[in-house]
Design an enzyme around this catalytic site. Structure first.
Site, short mmCIF file in Angstrom:
data_model
loop_
_atom_site.label_atom_id
_atom_site.label_comp_id
_atom_site.label_asym_id
_atom_site.label_seq_id
_atom_site.Cartn_x
_atom_site.Cartn_y
_atom_site.Cartn_z
N HIS A 110 0.85 -1.19 0.00
CA HIS A 110 0.00 0.00 0.00
C HIS A 110 0.88 1.23 0.00
O HIS A 110 1.92 1.24 0.63
CB HIS A 110 -0.91 0.01 1.24
N ASP A 142 -7.97 -5.13 -0.13
CA ASP A 142 -8.48 -5.96 -1.23
C ASP A 142 -8.17 -7.43 -1.07
O ASP A 142 -8.69 -8.26 -1.82
CB ASP A 142 -7.87 -5.47 -2.55
N1 ACO Z 1 3.97 -7.74 -4.13
C1 ACO Z 1 5.31 -7.81 -4.10
N2 ACO Z 1 6.12 -6.75 -3.92
C2 ACO Z 1 5.53 -5.57 -3.75
C3 ACO Z 1 4.15 -5.41 -3.75
C4 ACO Z 1 3.36 -6.55 -3.95
N3 ACO Z 1 2.03 -6.48 -3.97
N4 ACO Z 1 3.84 -4.12 -3.56
C5 ACO Z 1 5.00 -3.47 -3.46
N5 ACO Z 1 6.03 -4.35 -3.57
C6 ACO Z 1 7.45 -4.03 -3.51
C7 ACO Z 1 7.87 -3.37 -4.82
O1 ACO Z 1 8.30 -4.31 -5.77
C8 ACO Z 1 8.96 -2.45 -4.36
O2 ACO Z 1 10.14 -3.22 -4.22
P1 ACO Z 1 11.57 -2.57 -4.60
O3 ACO Z 1 11.76 -1.45 -3.62
O4 ACO Z 1 12.53 -3.70 -4.44
O5 ACO Z 1 11.42 -2.10 -6.01
C9 ACO Z 1 8.52 -2.01 -2.96
O6 ACO Z 1 7.65 -3.05 -2.50
C10 ACO Z 1 7.76 -0.70 -2.97
O7 ACO Z 1 6.71 -0.84 -3.91
P2 ACO Z 1 6.05 0.35 -4.73
O8 ACO Z 1 5.38 -0.21 -5.94
O9 ACO Z 1 7.05 1.44 -4.92
O10 ACO Z 1 4.97 0.83 -3.71
P3 ACO Z 1 3.85 1.83 -4.04
O11 ACO Z 1 3.56 2.53 -2.80
O12 ACO Z 1 4.17 2.66 -5.21
O13 ACO Z 1 2.64 0.91 -4.53
C11 ACO Z 1 0.75 -0.40 -4.61
C12 ACO Z 1 1.55 0.59 -3.78
C13 ACO Z 1 0.44 0.19 -5.99
C14 ACO Z 1 -0.57 -0.67 -3.91
C15 ACO Z 1 1.55 -1.69 -4.75
O14 ACO Z 1 1.85 -2.21 -3.49
C16 ACO Z 1 0.84 -2.73 -5.60
O15 ACO Z 1 0.93 -2.68 -6.84
N6 ACO Z 1 0.13 -3.71 -4.96
C17 ACO Z 1 -0.61 -4.71 -5.68
C18 ACO Z 1 -1.94 -4.14 -6.19
C19 ACO Z 1 -2.93 -3.89 -5.05
O16 ACO Z 1 -3.12 -4.71 -4.17
N7 ACO Z 1 -3.61 -2.73 -5.11
C20 ACO Z 1 -4.64 -2.35 -4.12
C21 ACO Z 1 -4.12 -1.30 -3.22
S1 ACO Z 1 -5.28 -0.94 -1.96
C22 ACO Z 1 -6.38 0.08 -2.70
O17 ACO Z 1 -6.09 0.85 -3.57
C23 ACO Z 1 -7.73 -0.02 -2.28
#
Ligand code: ACO
Length: 475
Positions: free
Chosen positions: A351, A407
């Site tokens: 998140h 979610d």
């Molecule tokens: N699975 C595995 N690794 C993850 C995940 C995940 N779901 N989410 C983040 N990471 C990792 C990234 O790969 C990144 O690693 P790195 O630093 O080695 O590159 C690190 O954690 C930071 O991730 P970001 O993508 O920069 O985090 P951000 O805050 O931009 O993204 C987001 C948040 C978009 C929700 C992301 O976690 C994601 O894509 N999750 C999956 C989709 C999801 O569940 N969305 C619903 C969100 S809740 C809502 O909107 C209601």
């Protein structure tokens, strides 16, 4: 006897939520972050990342997400307490009006929202589109736009010029073809009734920023969302039942079956959990649109559009698909290793704000478990989810602060109620209307049009080359 069973089941839901609260209290304190909970002097200094990450765009009294500690507050009340003791109607009142209602206020508010669910004209207009072929979120967005046509008169002037020339026809005798006249004159007469502004139009129908429009949306979007699900199953939309809550009516109007009190309560808790969540992408989208002094139907439509993406509200669909793809709990580890190697993000985890366990997932996980215990078809899905949670948190919990988000378990809850996965995001939207409306109304009180800037990194001082002198290959 049946009443005793119902009471026992409802008490169990409450206990599950209170236990989730206790667990959260044991694992983390919810001390607020001072930099995000004290008043600011404008202009404010903050560190801004791409996508406006970290930017402070407004002050609010509506809700606070403590991402460091993993807590969520609406108007000062903890989300666990609202889930355990409140209803979606009461929570919506709280979000919109800033305080809990008295019992008579709540009774009239709830009755009024039930009336607002009756939107036959909007539904009739909706059915003139191929709703069953549309993405449900696209249809929902269309529905809010159609509500706007019904409930505001902003388009009146442009429309009246044409209705004056409309052909006389009732619904059953609309000619298959109308002779070409060289102008846009073929307007079905029934539309005239819908759009003509009554001489004594109530003020709230003219000023769509009024709170009344928020009520229209709160009730109406429930009916539109249910109608979309119904039409996708090949059925016609149903009218709401006067003795069911918004959540209960959503289930009834979707399935055609009266929900059990347990199903109604669990859906109500889901609505409460999704009602508001800080300045997320869809809330921000609504606020940006409202800040131009566009109207609230457009603003909520933009929230719906933003919410439809898989990085935001669309993730719970992907969660269920992923769990089905994994198949069973014992396949989780191998699946995860492959996902990791493919650099695939696991849906339902991570998140932008929470760097702790999402409190909404703390409630939804045990509720999904409770439902899975009763339902052999859901049990394997839940067990796979639990194993995936253990695996991902063991790998990424400490190192990257990745935990389940809202979610992750909501899809399992909806699936256990027999809801088609394509509708999950629309359920999210139905409840988030409360938060979107509350935040838009609050922002409009001291409105300032949103206008961030981008840093231009393109070239400068290019010399314009006429077309016939350019390299024909385009390189
Ligand atoms: N699975 C595995 N690794 C993850 C995940 C995940 N779901 N989410 C983040 N990471 C990792 C990234 O790969 C990144 O690693 P790195 O630093 O080695 O590159 C690190 O954690 C930071 O991730 P970001 O993508 O920069 O985090 P951000 O805050 O931009 O993204 C987001 C948040 C978009 C929700 C992301 O976690 C994601 O894509 N999750 C999956 C989709 C999801 O569940 N969305 C619903 C969100 S809740 C809502 O909107 C209601």
């Amino acid at each position: 006897m049946a009443q005793d069973t119902t009471k026992a089941e409802l008490d169990r839901v409450k206990n599950v939520i209170l236990q989730a609260k206790e667990k959260a209290c044991r694992e983390t304190d919810n001390e607020p972050e001072p930099e995000l909970t004290s008043r600011v002097e404008w202009p404010v200094q903050c560190t801004v990342g791409p996508g406006l990450e970290g930017a402070i765009a407004a002050e609010t009294k509506i809700g606070y997400v403590n991402g460091t500690k993993g807590s969520l507050i609406y108007r000062g009340y903890d989300i666990f307490d609202l889930c355990a003791h409140s209803t979606f109607e009461e929570t919506s009142y709280l979000l919109l009006h800033g305080r809990l209602p008295s019992s008579s206020e709540l009774a009239s508010f709830s009755a009024m929202l039930r009336r607002k669910m009756l939107i036959p004209r909007t539904q009739r207009l909706l059915l003139s589109f191929p709703v069953e072929e549309m993405l449900p979120m696209a249809a929902l967005r269309l529905g809010t736009n159609l509500m706007r046509q019904k409930q505001t008169f902003r388009d009146k002037d442009t429309f009246l010029a044409e209705t004056a020339d409309s052909i006389a026809a009732d619904e059953d005798s609309i000619p298959m073809e109308t002779p070409p006249t060289g102008g846009k004159k073929s307007v079905f007469e029934f539309i005239k009734h819908i759009f003509t502004k009554p001489e004594t139009a109530p003020a709230h129908l003219i000023s769509s920023e009024e709170i009344e429009s928020c009520y229209n949306l709160l009730g109406g979007v429930v009916s539109v969302a249910a109608a979309i699900g119904r039409v996708r199953q090949g059925h016609i939309p149903l009218e709401p039942l006067p003795d069911l809550s918004l959540a209960g009516n959503y289930l009834y109007m979707l399935t055609g079956r009266r929900p059990t009190p347990l199903q109604e309560r669990i859906m109500d808790v889901c609505f409460i959990l999704h009602a508001d969540h800080g300045m997320n992408a869809s809330t921000f989208a609504s606020m940006v649109v409202a800040s131009t002094l566009s109207d609230i139907y457009f603003a909520i439509g933009s929230g719906i559009a933003a919410l439809s993406g898989p990085l935001h509200g669309g993730a719970n669909v992907e969660v269920v698909q992923t769990l089905e793809e994994i198949g069973e709990a014992k396949s989780v580890k191998a699946w995860y290793q492959k996902a990791k190697a493919d650099k695939r993000k696991v849906p339902g985890f991570g998140h932008r704000v929470y760097k702790a366990y999402d409190p909404r997932a703390r409630v939804l996980g045990p509720l999904a478990e409770m439902l899975a215990e009763e339902d052999p078809a859901i049990k394997p899905l839940f067990e796979t989810a639990k194993e995936l949670e253990r695996t991902v948190v063991a790998e990424l919990g400490e190192s990257k602060r990745i935990f389940p988000n809202v979610d992750f378990y909501s899809g399992i809850v909806y699936k256990s109620m027999g809801i088609d996965e394509h509708l999950y995001t629309t359920i999210f939207a139905v409840s988030r209307v409360a938060g979107w409306c509350a935040r838009v109304m609050e922002y409009l009180e001291q409105n300032r049009i949103f206008r961030p800037r981008a840093i231009y990194t393109g070239t400068l001082h290019e010399e314009y080359v006429p077309l016939d002198q350019r390299d024909p290959t385009g390189t």
